[in-house]
Design a protein around this motif. Structure first.
Motif, PDB file in Angstrom:
ATOM      1  N   SER A  41       1.001  -0.712   0.350  1.00  0.00           N
ATOM      2  CA  SER A  41      -0.095   0.049  -0.051  1.00  0.00           C
ATOM      3  C   SER A  41       0.670   1.147  -0.110  1.00  0.00           C
ATOM      4  N   GLN A  42       2.269   1.235   0.329  1.00  0.00           N
ATOM      5  CA  GLN A  42       3.451   2.501   0.701  1.00  0.00           C
ATOM      6  C   GLN A  42       4.449   1.514  -0.133  1.00  0.00           C
ATOM      7  N   LEU A  43       4.816   2.497  -0.776  1.00  0.00           N
ATOM      8  CA  LEU A  43       6.712   2.570  -1.395  1.00  0.00           C
ATOM      9  C   LEU A  43       7.157   3.156   0.166  1.00  0.00           C
ATOM     10  N   ASP A  44       8.424   2.335   0.571  1.00  0.00           N
ATOM     11  CA  ASP A  44       9.741   3.435   1.270  1.00  0.00           C
ATOM     12  C   ASP A  44      10.002   4.555   1.120  1.00  0.00           C
ATOM     13  N   SER A  45      10.424   4.755  -0.348  1.00  0.00           N
ATOM     14  CA  SER A  45      10.676   5.786  -1.345  1.00  0.00           C
ATOM     15  C   SER A  45      11.181   5.555  -2.411  1.00  0.00           C
ATOM     16  N   VAL A  46      10.849   6.595  -2.947  1.00  0.00           N
ATOM     17  CA  VAL A  46      10.539   7.558  -4.333  1.00  0.00           C
ATOM     18  C   VAL A  46      11.272   8.078  -4.767  1.00  0.00           C
ATOM     19  N   MET A  47      12.819   7.859  -5.526  1.00  0.00           N
ATOM     20  CA  MET A  47      13.855   9.068  -5.786  1.00  0.00           C
ATOM     21  C   MET A  47      12.918   9.506  -7.737  1.00  0.00           C
ATOM     22  N   ILE A  48      13.359  10.495  -7.585  1.00  0.00           N
ATOM     23  CA  ILE A  48      13.070  11.257  -8.905  1.00  0.00           C
ATOM     24  C   ILE A  48      13.889  11.500 -10.105  1.00  0.00           C
ATOM     25  N   ALA A  49      14.177  11.346 -11.401  1.00  0.00           N
ATOM     26  CA  ALA A  49      15.132  11.956 -11.959  1.00  0.00           C
ATOM     27  C   ALA A  49      14.181  12.760 -13.049  1.00  0.00           C
ATOM     28  N   PRO A  50      13.911  14.198 -13.145  1.00  0.00           N
ATOM     29  CA  PRO A  50      13.734  13.836 -13.991  1.00  0.00           C
ATOM     30  C   PRO A  50      13.606  14.371 -15.753  1.00  0.00           C
ATOM     31  N   PRO A  51      12.471  14.677 -16.556  1.00  0.00           N
ATOM     32  CA  PRO A  51      12.276  14.347 -18.003  1.00  0.00           C
ATOM     33  C   PRO A  51      14.324  14.902 -18.376  1.00  0.00           C
ATOM     34  N   PRO A  52      14.518  14.551 -19.419  1.00  0.00           N
ATOM     35  CA  PRO A  52      15.493  15.481 -20.265  1.00  0.00           C
ATOM     36  C   PRO A  52      15.311  15.944 -20.762  1.00  0.00           C
ATOM     37  N   LEU A  53      16.240  17.256 -20.662  1.00  0.00           N
ATOM     38  CA  LEU A  53      16.591  18.607 -21.415  1.00  0.00           C
ATOM     39  C   LEU A  53      16.382  18.516 -22.537  1.00  0.00           C
ATOM     40  N   PRO A  54      16.036  19.896 -23.540  1.00  0.00           N
ATOM     41  CA  PRO A  54      16.919  20.037 -24.574  1.00  0.00           C
ATOM     42  C   PRO A  54      18.276  20.337 -24.816  1.00  0.00           C
ATOM     43  N   GLU A  55      18.911  20.540 -26.085  1.00  0.00           N
ATOM     44  CA  GLU A  55      20.615  20.398 -25.519  1.00  0.00           C
ATOM     45  C   GLU A  55      21.159  22.012 -25.068  1.00  0.00           C
ATOM     46  N   GLY A  56      21.940  22.235 -24.020  1.00  0.00           N
ATOM     47  CA  GLY A  56      21.952  22.915 -23.321  1.00  0.00           C
ATOM     48  C   GLY A  56      20.967  23.958 -22.687  1.00  0.00           C
ATOM     49  N   VAL A  57      19.971  23.484 -22.289  1.00  0.00           N
ATOM     50  CA  VAL A  57      19.074  24.014 -21.178  1.00  0.00           C
ATOM     51  C   VAL A  57      19.403  23.393 -19.991  1.00  0.00           C
ATOM     52  N   SER A  58      19.666  24.492 -18.790  1.00  0.00           N
ATOM     53  CA  SER A  58      19.595  23.603 -17.293  1.00  0.00           C
ATOM     54  C   SER A  58      18.991  23.541 -16.786  1.00  0.00           C
ATOM     55  N   LEU A  59      18.843  22.481 -15.988  1.00  0.00           N
ATOM     56  CA  LEU A  59      17.708  22.304 -14.785  1.00  0.00           C
ATOM     57  C   LEU A  59      17.632  22.788 -14.230  1.00  0.00           C
ATOM     58  N   THR A  60      16.224  23.920 -13.772  1.00  0.00           N
ATOM     59  CA  THR A  60      15.890  24.781 -12.511  1.00  0.00           C
ATOM     60  C   THR A  60      14.938  24.289 -12.018  1.00  0.00           C
ATOM     61  N   LEU A  61      15.118  25.228 -10.607  1.00  0.00           N
ATOM     62  CA  LEU A  61      13.683  24.586  -9.690  1.00  0.00           C
ATOM     63  C   LEU A  61      12.023  24.691 -10.511  1.00  0.00           C
ATOM     64  N   GLU A  62      12.416  25.825 -11.063  1.00  0.00           N
ATOM     65  CA  GLU A  62      10.413  25.509 -11.853  1.00  0.00           C
ATOM     66  C   GLU A  62      10.678  24.397 -12.435  1.00  0.00           C
ATOM     67  N   HIS A  63      11.497  24.154 -13.156  1.00  0.00           N
ATOM     68  CA  HIS A  63      11.294  22.562 -13.996  1.00  0.00           C
ATOM     69  C   HIS A  63      10.964  21.404 -13.043  1.00  0.00           C
ATOM     70  N   LEU A  64      11.341  21.383 -11.608  1.00  0.00           N
ATOM     71  CA  LEU A  64      10.963  20.462 -11.068  1.00  0.00           C
ATOM     72  C   LEU A  64      10.099  20.459  -9.979  1.00  0.00           C
TER      73      LEU A  64
END
Length: 273
Positions: A119-142
């Motif tokens: 009924s419950q997972l003990d932990s879940v870790m996410i890897a966000p979707p790949p971004l276009p070349e040259g675009v950096s991951l930001t808080l807004e993406h997350l």
């Protein structure tokens, strides 16, 4: 076998959602014959082998039903967690997102819970979707993905949530913004052989566990996914299938630290014409 493959092609052609479950890889003797060189290679092999075996088990009844959601599962290899052993086990998940829809996190978590019988997972870790070349991951993406994780934690579907490959500035931004704080952050040691001191100091101060991993930056590309499907279901048309997410789970015996079971769940959607 040719008749079953034709039936598999027809089912794939009529479905709009494809769910693949590899079952418990600990029991996969075929994987022991050749050790994959990377997690990407392992996943591609798992998709190919699962679909290939699924093709051999299709019955005429299944062909006539033609469901919109196709479940390609090796049921004999699936090991659900029993209520009696649940307290002794830790169920951990890493979710690799491909699509941009945050609600797919809930879909993946629900499917993992039902597949593993918990009924419950003990932990879940996410890897966000790949971004276009040259675009950096930001808080807004997350933010939209993290809000979905927070909702699942507050509804007790997940006990702890974490991130992957965030540097110190981005981890700090997420931590200060989030309602539910990240409990862990994975670092890829292929790109940095020692933990960055600023990241280590921040994690220690705010009690965030730093873990290591060796996953590829993009676990599987759309092209590699489609190739694996076409190799598993010979002559199938795969160009209109788009990968939504890949979920990797491991069930660990707490007292002994050994892996009882591990495997992949994969979801793809047919691209609308």
């Amino acid at each position: 076998m040719e008749k079953q493959n034709s039936a598999a092609i027809l089912l794939l052609k009529q479905a709009t959602t494809l769910n693949i479950h590899t079952g418990n890889l600990v029991n996969w003797s075929r994987l022991k014959k050749k050790c994959p060189s990377s997690t990407s290679e392992e996943l591609q092999g798992c998709i190919r082998e699962t679909l290939s075996e699924w093709c051999t088990k299709i019955t005429p009844t299944q062909e006539k039903e033609a469901p919109s959601t196709l479940e390609c599962t090796l049921t004999q290899a699936t090991e659900a967690v029993t209520p009696e052993e649940r307290e002794e086990l830790k169920v951990s998940v890493k979710l690799f997102l491909s699509g941009s829809n945050p609600s797919s996190i809930r879909t993946a978590v629900d499917l993992a819970c039902s597949t593993l019988g918990v009924s419950q997972l003990d932990s879940v870790m996410i890897a966000p979707p790949p971004l276009p070349e040259g675009v950096s991951l930001t808080l807004e993406h997350l933010q939209p993905y993290w809000e979905e994780l927070e909702s699942l934690l507050l509804s007790h579907k997940i006990a702890a949530i974490g991130t992957s490959d965030l540097d110190k500035p981005l981890l700090e931004q997420l931590y200060m913004w989030a309602q539910v704080k990240p409990s862990s952050n994975q670092v890829n040691l292929a790109s940095c052989c020692v933990m960055p001191p600023d990241l280590t100091a921040f994690a220690k101060e705010y009690d965030i566990q730093l873990l290591t991993h060796n996953d590829s930056k993009e676990l599987i590309t759309e092209t590699s996914f489609q190739e694996s499907v076409s190799e598993g279901v010979k002559d199938a048309v795969v160009a209109d299938w788009s990968l939504e997410w890949v979920l990797r789970y491991s069930v660990i015996v707490k007292s002994r630290g050994i892996i009882k079971s591990k495997g992949y769940l994969v979801q793809a959607k047919r691209i609308s014409c």
